[in-house]
Scaffold this active site. Structure first.
Site, PDB file in Angstrom:
ATOM      1  N   THR A 163       0.814  -1.169   0.008  1.00  0.00           N
ATOM      2  CA  THR A 163       0.066  -0.017   0.026  1.00  0.00           C
ATOM      3  C   THR A 163       1.085   1.268  -0.074  1.00  0.00           C
ATOM      4  O   THR A 163       1.965   1.356   0.115  1.00  0.00           O
ATOM      5  CB  THR A 163      -0.902   0.250   1.470  1.00  0.00           C
ATOM      6  N   HIS A 192       1.241   3.182   2.204  1.00  0.00           N
ATOM      7  CA  HIS A 192       1.495   3.547   3.700  1.00  0.00           C
ATOM      8  C   HIS A 192       3.073   4.063   3.866  1.00  0.00           C
ATOM      9  O   HIS A 192       3.357   4.852   4.494  1.00  0.00           O
ATOM     10  CB  HIS A 192       1.308   2.498   4.621  1.00  0.00           C
TER      11      HIS A 192
END
Length: 158
Positions: free
Chosen positions: A95, A97
């Protein structure tokens, strides 16, 4: 030189001054601790081998790399601390992130150094894989903790 060919522990001896009376704060992320403990050992060994006194090196742990910035700010706020070394590891995942964390940590650490007008060193690995992290935390590419400590030493000699 490409990182894949470079040992990160190699450095120039230029601008290395006496650090026997300097005080260092090292902020270490507990996340990816297999990597960050190795980075810490590299930083400690380098500081001691260049003349720092063990009693002048202070360690503070934070839960993850994102928290390095506030930890660094708390340590930098201590007037007696001459330089802060931040050690962490954020491994690319599936992701975005990773992107947000790395960006926030890089900017945060920079801002702490500017706010306190003292060296606050970015010793955070941002590899794609665990193996790449290990290669840079005492593996075939040396130890980024060494590089972070040398950077702190050289900045104190600026």
């Amino acid at each position: 030189m490409a990182t894949s060919l470079k040992n990160l522990s190699e450095h120039s001896a230029k601008n290395i001054k006496d650090i026997s009376e300097k005080k260092f704060g090292i902020v270490v992320s507990e996340w990816n601790d297999e990597v960050t403990e190795s980075l810490f050992e590299g930083a400690i060994e380098t500081l001691l081998s260049h003349g720092a006194k063990k009693e002048n090196i202070y360690r503070k742990n934070v839960p993850g790399s994102f928290e390095l910035t506030l930890g660094a700010q708390w340590v930098a706020a201590v007037e007696e601390i001459d330089a802060v070394i931040c050690l962490g590891c954020v491994i690319q995942g599936e992701t975005r992130h990773f992107d947000f964390i790395c960006d926030a940590v890089a900017h945060g650490i920079t801002n702490v150094g500017l706010k306190y007008n003292k060296p606050v060193i970015f010793g955070v690995l941002t590899p794609d894989t665990q193996q790449q992290a290990m290669d840079r935390a005492g593996g075939k590419h040396g130890n980024k903790g060494d590089e972070a400590a040398i950077t702190a030493i050289k900045m104190l000699g600026f």
